[in-house]
Enzyme design. Structure first.
Site, mmCIF file in Angstrom:
data_model
loop_
_atom_site.group_PDB
_atom_site.id
_atom_site.type_symbol
_atom_site.label_atom_id
_atom_site.label_comp_id
_atom_site.label_asym_id
_atom_site.label_seq_id
_atom_site.Cartn_x
_atom_site.Cartn_y
_atom_site.Cartn_z
ATOM 1 C CE LYS A 190 -4.577 -16.863 4.639
ATOM 2 N NZ LYS A 190 -3.200 -16.548 4.160
ATOM 3 C CD GLU A 265 -12.536 -3.744 -2.844
ATOM 4 O OE1 GLU A 265 -12.295 -3.437 -4.028
ATOM 5 O OE2 GLU A 265 -13.435 -3.215 -2.176
ATOM 6 C CB CYS A 299 -4.726 -2.909 -5.910
ATOM 7 S SG CYS A 299 -5.346 -1.725 -4.717
ATOM 8 C CD GLU A 397 -2.367 -6.717 -10.231
ATOM 9 O OE1 GLU A 397 -2.651 -7.896 -9.972
ATOM 10 O OE2 GLU A 397 -2.787 -5.749 -9.580
#
Ligand code: NAD
Length: 504
Positions: A190, A265, A299, A397
């Protein structure tokens, strides 16, 4: 502050599909109920395609196809060498069309074309790596002299659910597809709804490489619909997820009902720590690349730079001057260093942090949209100095071309600053003092540490974060561990002492 920019030309690749479909059981299909969603390109923010929006019924079909291929098809039963040949053929095909892949990825994501090309090549490398790994794989045997031999019988787990984000989509998909397929699992992928374009290329690549129908299934769609149905499906025993920490928490909860295997992750706010004894030229090059490559949508971005006080002013001045010279513009132009952010929603989020930053730090570069780029999701590389550790731009973030610089006086203060956030994905340490480098590396809360470098990773090494950055490490044989069960088989070589219950 004037940013170097190249005017966008709105390049549109030839033969761009206008509809993006699922791939289930070896066939491209629409959603059972006909649902679709619009896909935008980040330079014009116009809809260029509609994609099938997967629902529960589509996930059910994809999982059934994957389960049938797992239970009754050849893939899990092939010799490692035979599977490895197919994986190498996949890598060959990806390499052969790397330019087309990069062109489509750049169009869909806004990533600079030179960086998208590198990501396509890395995707091929992921397949080669796991092809080689399964051929060389050895499993443990334990001998108890004269009594027992015990060996590990490694078995693919079954249907793997793979859920991926929109930054470097094709490469991150390869990161999960390669070890899952190498292990003998069948999969339902997905991909992220912002960037579904390149994922459908896998179907043809896999088919021509010899992957049997049903082994690879793709369902496009919204996370809360298609992703949620995949996570909750009882015939999917494990989920590999890459994305935001908050999404990971939701998926974690939803996996609990079926006690699924999970690999997470998640997000990051990684520090680059620059000591006064560092090679300053190299540190500046590296920390610029570390946060502004991939548009800052990375990331492992070094989005907090901690700099020793004695070199702080010099570092800030030189860093800001270079940031102002970064070329922002048309992602398809090979001169472009920072392209357009993926989607207007993400652009709005990053811009809101730029405004917050103006109240929390001293703006040294950027701070808004580059001049001359009136359309598209462009943000000037933005540098804030004197950022306090309590600031939101230090803690949260942003996932865009925005960096916070903070001074420190001592090693202990640097460590406290580095560890003073909820995340723990990567850390970058710049010093020529060997003892300090190793001590700092071992003390910092980070799943991955680079000494005197940005993120350059050997595929054998563990990948993953600690704290809110993730759960479990993939990479190298650890990925194979994740997609397989290590069944222990105990062989008796001599009479076993057995207490005789009921034997008086
Ligand atoms: P996201 O969490 O919004 O979405 C990721 C994927 O999850 C998408 O496919 C989405 O459709 C799906 N999803 C969303 N809600 C879901 C639900 N309830 N159930 C199942 N699936 C659902 O993340 P994003 O915005 O696409 O990606 C950016 C994030 O990814 C950043 O936080 C970044 O740090 C992180 N990331 C981490 C790594 C890493 O290796 N640690 C690598 C790349 C990106």
């Amino acid at each position: 502050m004037t940013q170097t920019s190249v005017q966008t030309t709105h390049y549109v690749p030839a033969d761009l599909p206008t509809s993006i479909r699922h791939f289930i059981g070896g066939k491209f299909v629409d959603s059972v109920g006909g649902e679709t969603f619009d896909v935008l390109d980040p330079v014009s923010n116009q809809t260029y395609a509609t994609a099938a929006a997967g629902q529960q019924a589509d996930i059910d079909l994809a999982v059934a196809a994957a389960k049938e291929a797992f239970d009754n098809g050849p893939w899990p039963r092939m010799l490692p060498r035979a599977r490895a040949r197919v994986l190498h053929a996949i890598a060959d095909a990806v390499e052969a069309q790397d330019a087309r892949l990069a062109e489509l990825e750049t169009f869909d994501t806004g990533l600079p074309i030179t960086q998208a090309l590198g990501q396509a090549q890395r995707a091929a490398e992921n397949f080669r790596f796991f092809a080689d790994l399964i051929v060389a794989q050895a499993d443990d045997t334990y001998k108890v002299p004269g009594r027992q031999i015990n060996y590990v019988n490694r078995k693919p787990v079954g249907v793997a659910g793979l859920i991926t984000p929109w930054n470097t989509p094709f490469m991150l998909e390869s990161w999960k597809l390669a070890p899952a397929l190498a292990s003998g699992c069948t999969v339902v992928l997905k991909p992220a709804e912002f960037t579904p374009l390149s994922a459908s290329l896998w179907a043809e690549i896999f088919r021509t490489a010899g992957v049997p129908d049903g082994v690879f299934n793709l369902v496009n769609g919204i996370g809360e619909e298609a992703g949620d149905a995949l996570v909750k499906h009882p015939d999917v025993p494990l989920i590999s997820f890459t994305g935001e920490t908050t999404t990971g928490q939701t998926i974690y909860r939803n996996c609990a009902a079926n006690l699924k295997g999970m690999s997470m992750e998640l997000g990051g706010k990684s520090p680059a720590v620059v000591f006064a004894d560092a090679d300053l030229d190299a540190a500046i090059d590296s920390t610029l690349f570390g946060v502004f490559s991939l548009n800052g949508e990375r990331c492992t971005a070094s989005s907090r730079i901690l700099v020793e006080r004695s070199i702080y002013d010099d570092f800030c001045a030189r860093y800001a001057a270079r940031a102002q010279s970064i070329v922002v513009g048309d992602p398809h132009d090979p001169k472009t260093e920072v392209g357009a952010l993926v989607h207007p929603e993400h652009y709005a989020k990053v811009m809101s942090y730029v405004e917050i930053g103006k109240t929390e730090g001293r703006l040294l570069a950027g701070g808004g949209r580059p001049e001359g780029l009136t359309e598209g999701n462009y943000v000037s590389p933005t540098v804030f100095a004197d950022v306090a550790p309590t600031a939101r731009i230090f803690q949260e973030e942003i996932f865009g071309p925005v960096v916070a610089i903070t001074p420190f006086e001592t090693d202990a203060e640097a460590l406290a600053l580095a560890n003073g956030v909820k995340y723990g994905l990567a850390a970058y340490i710049w010093t020529t003092n060997l003892t300090r480098a190793h001590n700092f590396a071992q003390a910092v809360d980070a799943g991955m540490v680079w000494l005197n470098s940005h993120n350059v990773r050997d595929l054998r090494t563990p990948f993953g974060g600690v704290k809110a950055s993730g759960l479990g490490h993939e990479g190298g044989y650890r990925s194979i561990d994740f997609y397989t069960d290590s069944q222990a088989v105990h062989i008796t070589l001599a009479p076993v002492h057995t207490p005789r219950f009921g034997g008086n």
